[in-house]
Design a protein around this motif. Structure first.
Motif, short mmCIF file in Angstrom:
data_model
loop_
_atom_site.label_atom_id
_atom_site.label_comp_id
_atom_site.label_asym_id
_atom_site.label_seq_id
_atom_site.Cartn_x
_atom_site.Cartn_y
_atom_site.Cartn_z
N GLY A 145 0.79 -1.23 0.00
CA GLY A 145 0.00 0.00 0.00
C GLY A 145 0.82 1.28 0.00
O GLY A 145 0.26 2.37 -0.11
N LEU A 146 2.15 1.20 0.11
CA LEU A 146 3.00 2.39 0.17
C LEU A 146 3.32 2.92 -1.23
O LEU A 146 3.49 2.15 -2.18
CB LEU A 146 4.30 2.09 0.90
N THR A 147 3.42 4.25 -1.32
CA THR A 147 3.83 4.85 -2.59
C THR A 147 5.34 4.73 -2.73
O THR A 147 6.06 4.43 -1.76
CB THR A 147 3.45 6.35 -2.63
N ASP A 148 5.85 5.01 -3.94
CA ASP A 148 7.30 4.96 -4.16
C ASP A 148 8.02 5.99 -3.28
O ASP A 148 9.10 5.72 -2.74
CB ASP A 148 7.62 5.21 -5.63
N GLU A 150 7.07 7.09 -0.34
CA GLU A 150 7.08 6.60 1.04
C GLU A 150 8.13 5.50 1.22
O GLU A 150 8.84 5.47 2.22
CB GLU A 150 5.69 6.07 1.43
N LEU A 151 8.25 4.64 0.22
CA LEU A 151 9.27 3.59 0.28
C LEU A 151 10.67 4.20 0.27
O LEU A 151 11.57 3.75 0.99
CB LEU A 151 9.11 2.60 -0.88
N ASP A 152 10.88 5.25 -0.58
CA ASP A 152 12.19 5.91 -0.63
C ASP A 152 12.53 6.52 0.72
O ASP A 152 13.68 6.43 1.19
CB ASP A 152 12.21 6.99 -1.72
N HIS A 157 15.63 6.45 5.85
CA HIS A 157 15.69 6.37 7.30
C HIS A 157 16.45 5.12 7.75
O HIS A 157 17.24 5.17 8.70
CB HIS A 157 14.28 6.35 7.92
N ALA A 158 16.21 4.02 7.08
CA ALA A 158 16.90 2.77 7.44
C ALA A 158 18.38 2.89 7.20
O ALA A 158 19.21 2.49 8.03
CB ALA A 158 16.30 1.60 6.66
N GLU A 159 18.75 3.48 6.03
CA GLU A 159 20.18 3.63 5.74
C GLU A 159 20.82 4.60 6.73
O GLU A 159 21.96 4.40 7.18
CB GLU A 159 20.36 4.14 4.31
N GLY A 160 20.11 5.69 7.08
CA GLY A 160 20.63 6.64 8.07
C GLY A 160 20.84 5.98 9.42
O GLY A 160 21.82 6.23 10.11
#
Length: 164
Positions: A145-148, A150-152, A157-160
């Motif tokens: 259900g997430l947009t591109d 939102e995924l980006d 955030h995960a990489e940070g």
């Protein structure tokens, strides 16, 4: 003949004997307390005053009361867990809000939000995970259900967080 206090007291003692009750055991208990009727008399009282039927009704009432108490305890627990889940989500979101990607890792806050959501769903009787099967692959329904964009943002955030 109407039931007298003596009959009622004998029945009450019979009931309190619990699962080990028997007319013979009742007579022994009555003897310890003083004058006791014969076993034959106690069997007659049991028949005349429907002791077995009364025992069944009392046991059913006791079971129903236990069941109601158990259900209420579960309802209270589920409601408490739902509130605790919401609180965890709020605390995690409050901690995450002012953070930038350069701040310290937000593992505890993210976990609070995720675990709080899981706890709330579980307490409210909802599944904690939903998976959709497409072509043999398991896809998390929340990701679908997430947009591109939102995924980006999630990836950033995960990489940070991984960089520290």
């Amino acid at each position: 003949m109407a039931e007298t206090t003596r009959h009622r007291n004998a029945f009450d003692l019979y009931w309190r004997l619990g699962t080990d009750r028997s007319i013979e055991r009742l007579r022994a208990e009555l003897q310890v307390r003083g004058r006791a009727p014969t076993v034959r008399t106690l069997y007659a009282w049991s028949s005349q005053y429907h002791w077995q039927d009364r025992i069944v009704r009392l046991e059913q009432e006791a079971k129903r009361a236990d069941d109601e108490a158990r259900v209420q305890t579960l309802r209270d627990m589920f409601e408490r867990h739902a509130k605790e889940g919401l609180l965890l989500q709020q605390k995690g979101a409050a901690w995450l809000a002012p953070m930038s990607a350069d701040d310290a890792t937000a593992d505890a806050a993210i976990r609070a939000v995720v675990e709080g959501s899981r706890m709330e769903r579980l307490a409210r009787g909802e599944p904690t995970e939903r998976q959709e099967v497409q072509g043999g692959l398991h896809i998390n329904a929340r990701l679908v259900g997430l947009t591109d964009a939102e995924l980006d943002r999630l990836i950033e955030h995960a990489e940070g967080a991984l960089r520290g």
